[in-house]
Design an enzyme around this catalytic site. Structure first.
Site, PDB file in Angstrom:
ATOM      1  N   GLU A  77      41.889  43.793  46.029  1.00  0.00           N
ATOM      2  CA  GLU A  77      40.529  44.303  45.851  1.00  0.00           C
ATOM      3  C   GLU A  77      39.820  44.474  47.193  1.00  0.00           C
ATOM      4  OE1 GLU A  77      38.921  45.482  43.291  1.00  0.00           O
ATOM      5  OE2 GLU A  77      40.167  44.857  41.605  1.00  0.00           O
ATOM      6  N   GLU A  81      38.466  48.109  48.465  1.00  0.00           N
ATOM      7  CA  GLU A  81      37.026  48.312  48.602  1.00  0.00           C
ATOM      8  C   GLU A  81      36.530  48.359  50.037  1.00  0.00           C
ATOM      9  OE1 GLU A  81      35.014  45.475  46.100  1.00  0.00           O
ATOM     10  OE2 GLU A  81      36.147  46.109  44.333  1.00  0.00           O
ATOM     11  N   PRO A  96      31.884  31.118  35.103  1.00  0.00           N
ATOM     12  CA  PRO A  96      32.029  32.012  33.957  1.00  0.00           C
ATOM     13  C   PRO A  96      31.012  33.148  34.068  1.00  0.00           C
ATOM     14  CG  PRO A  96      30.852  30.038  33.298  1.00  0.00           C
ATOM     15  CD  PRO A  96      31.258  29.846  34.735  1.00  0.00           C
ATOM     16  N   GLU A 131      29.062  51.420  50.066  1.00  0.00           N
ATOM     17  CA  GLU A 131      28.683  51.076  51.434  1.00  0.00           C
ATOM     18  C   GLU A 131      29.121  49.646  51.716  1.00  0.00           C
ATOM     19  OE1 GLU A 131      24.412  50.756  53.877  1.00  0.00           O
ATOM     20  OE2 GLU A 131      24.399  51.059  51.712  1.00  0.00           O
TER      21      GLU A 131
END
Length: 172
Positions: A77, A81, A96, A131
């Site tokens: 990830e 990203e 959670p 961004e």
């Protein structure tokens, strides 16, 4: 299993078929969040490109895919990203969460990692990030983060950092 439309709630975490007795447990999906701190002590923050919470601040992370560990998921990830390569990840804590996606509430267990990257100067927004920016902990306002668990995770992380910094200063 039998195709019946009599699939009903059976307690807080399962549904059961009134015809055949099949019971499905609704367990949380595994998700991960990266906290990346550069040599200046700044934290890597993203602006969300898509719903939910489009336009709000976020930390890199997302769902763990089938067949990968949480550590592999957080590294993937971060790469997707930000373009940054994770060289080490240290598990911090979990929270959670409920992630609303396409009109459905998905219960998640968000695992937070302190991640080290090979070169923090080359962060470029990609995938779900519109961004990327580095913010000093003093400039982080958690109410600007759109996802509840990320807000609480940042609060928990920053409180730990302040406690450790205060303890170190007290020893000097």
């Amino acid at each position: 299993m039998c195709g019946s439309h009599h699939f009903v709630a059976n307690g807080a975490s399962s549904k059961k078929c009134e015809n055949c007795g099949f019971e499905y447990f609704m367990n949380p999906s595994a998700s991960n969040v990266a906290i990346i701190v550069n040599k200046n002590g700044d934290i890597l923050v993203e602006r969300r490109k898509h719903e939910p919470a489009k336009g709000t601040l976020d930390l890199p992370g997302g769902f763990t895919q089938i067949g990968e560990t949480s550590e592999e998921g957080v590294a993937r990830e971060v790469m997707e990203e930000t373009g940054l390569k994770v060289t080490a990840s240290t598990y911090l804590f979990s929270l959670p969460n409920v992630y609303r996606y396409s009109g459905i509430d998905i219960h998640t267990l968000d695992m937070f990692y302190l991640c080290e990257v090979d070169d923090s100067t080359v962060a470029v927004a990609g995938d779900d990030a519109a961004e990327c920016m580095w913010l000093s902990p003093d400039d982080i306002h958690t109410e600007q983060f759109g996802l509840r668990s990320v807000r609480w995770g940042l609060i928990k992380f920053l409180e730990r950092q302040n406690r450790f910094t205060s303890a170190e200063e007290a020893q000097q």
